[in-house]
Design an enzyme around this catalytic site. Sequence first.
Site, PDB file in Angstrom:
ATOM      1  N   HIS A 162      77.409   3.566  -1.805  1.00 57.15           N
ATOM      2  CA  HIS A 162      76.246   2.697  -1.585  1.00 57.15           C
ATOM      3  C   HIS A 162      75.522   2.402  -2.895  1.00 57.15           C
ATOM      4  O   HIS A 162      75.081   1.287  -3.138  1.00 57.15           O
ATOM      5  CB  HIS A 162      75.276   3.359  -0.605  1.00 57.15           C
ATOM      6  CG  HIS A 162      75.599   3.089   0.835  1.00 57.15           C
ATOM      7  ND1 HIS A 162      76.664   3.657   1.469  1.00 57.15           N
ATOM      8  CD2 HIS A 162      74.999   2.281   1.764  1.00 57.15           C
ATOM      9  CE1 HIS A 162      76.700   3.234   2.740  1.00 57.15           C
ATOM     10  NE2 HIS A 162      75.709   2.402   2.930  1.00 57.15           N
TER      11      HIS A 162
ATOM     12  N   LYS B 131      74.880   9.917  11.569  1.00 54.31           N
ATOM     13  CA  LYS B 131      74.178  10.911  12.385  1.00 54.31           C
ATOM     14  C   LYS B 131      72.796  11.152  11.810  1.00 54.31           C
ATOM     15  O   LYS B 131      72.594  11.069  10.609  1.00 54.31           O
ATOM     16  CB  LYS B 131      74.977  12.219  12.451  1.00 54.31           C
ATOM     17  CG  LYS B 131      75.105  12.932  11.117  1.00 54.31           C
ATOM     18  CD  LYS B 131      75.481  14.390  11.284  1.00 54.31           C
ATOM     19  CE  LYS B 131      75.926  14.994   9.962  1.00 54.31           C
ATOM     20  NZ  LYS B 131      75.242  16.228   9.608  1.00 54.31           N
TER      21      LYS B 131
END
Lengths: 174, 281
Positions: free
Chosen positions: A37, A103
């Site tokens: 990212h 998550k």
Amino acid sequence: MKYKLTTPFDEKLIRSLHAGDKVELSGTVYTGRDAAHKRLVALLDAGEKLPVDLDGQAIYFVGPCPPPPGRPIGSAGPTTSGRMDAYSPRLIAECALRAMIGKGDRAENVKSAMKEYGCVYFAATGGAGALIANSIVAAEVVAFEDLGPEAIYKLELRDLPLVVAIDAEGNSLY
Amino acid sequence: MRVISFDSVVTTVAGLCGQAACILPDDVLAALHTSRQKESGELALDFFDQYIRNAELAKNEQLPLCQDTGFAVFFAEMGADVKLDKGTLYEAVNEGVRQGYLKFFLRKSIVADPLFDRKNTRDNTPCILHLKQVPGEQLKLTLAPKGGGSENMSALKMLKPSDGRQGVVDFVVDSVVKAGGNPCPPTVVGVGIGGTMEYAAFMAKKALLRKIGEPSADPRYADLEAEILQKINASGVGSQGLGGDITSLAVHIEYHPCHLASLPVAVNLNCHAARHAEVIL
């Protein structure tokens, strides 16, 4: 509600999903953890083209195990999404990313970008990496190979069980 | 003096890495079954079924339970009357980790420098080795591979002695609730009380090795474990942080004498795939 969905997504479909919906997802998704990212956002900053086209796509926050012989991938459960909070809004706003899979809860800046541009956050089952690997039928590294398990993989999913944890209206199960 | 070969330690450790990553210990599997009976949340019941199927699949297909095959943390008890034929135990264990993580297709998750280049060492070394000398001529090795998601939710606080029992309850419950879905609940909660700052953290990790649900031998601490567990589960955080009756499978407390001015408390969490494996050489 229960849905069977296939990537890529359009905005209308994404906005019709609600927190608590169960989804079985098929099709292509890209993997990415914080290191990948960081590089994607650096490319955006530099005005350069990304190595993958995220328009209408989903990013799965995962760093898989190496594939044992005869399998496309090793265990491949979700990692903690909070580490991507600093980067996700840029991909949602500038690349039309429509879904994230991970998550744990997301930050407010991520939720606002999801609302504004139309994006959902799916929870995959943390700690069930072997089971999830059985829903991945193909895997190849498509960018940042030097990052090892943190490289960007293109995965082909078949009926991966997910839950809509945060929808595009900002409703959250957390 | 008994002599153990360096190479046998290497081979044993390599096997232990594969075993710990792929086989959920019986006590953890039993705790998942028991907790499932107490769960009423619809999503949570689905998750429990997935955990149990994941454990079966991992064992049968020799796949890691979780892709985060962790930092290889070892607790070694080395008899005073045993030695290696060459090298040090640290060298042997590291070589075993290097071989085991490669052989069993486990993920290599260690970066050489924590702050600057963060370059992956590509073989999951170095390990962490806690070595204790004990009487006798055995070598006992326990491996607890530690995933990053649950480790990142650790907490440590130097309480005031006046904070007392209630202070401990509040701090531990608050730490687990704040962790939400990040450590992949239902978790096992390891708590270290007393000692020094670093020893409390060590005890919290060691507490995770206890057989799940086996209460502390001291009834006062056993009572404290039960109360903390009840309060954590009343929070409703639930499986994966998405709601339910079971947020933690067990609370295990280890304690140690401490300085008269201090009350250190540390919390370390394991996810539901609470991995550990041990061997005696």
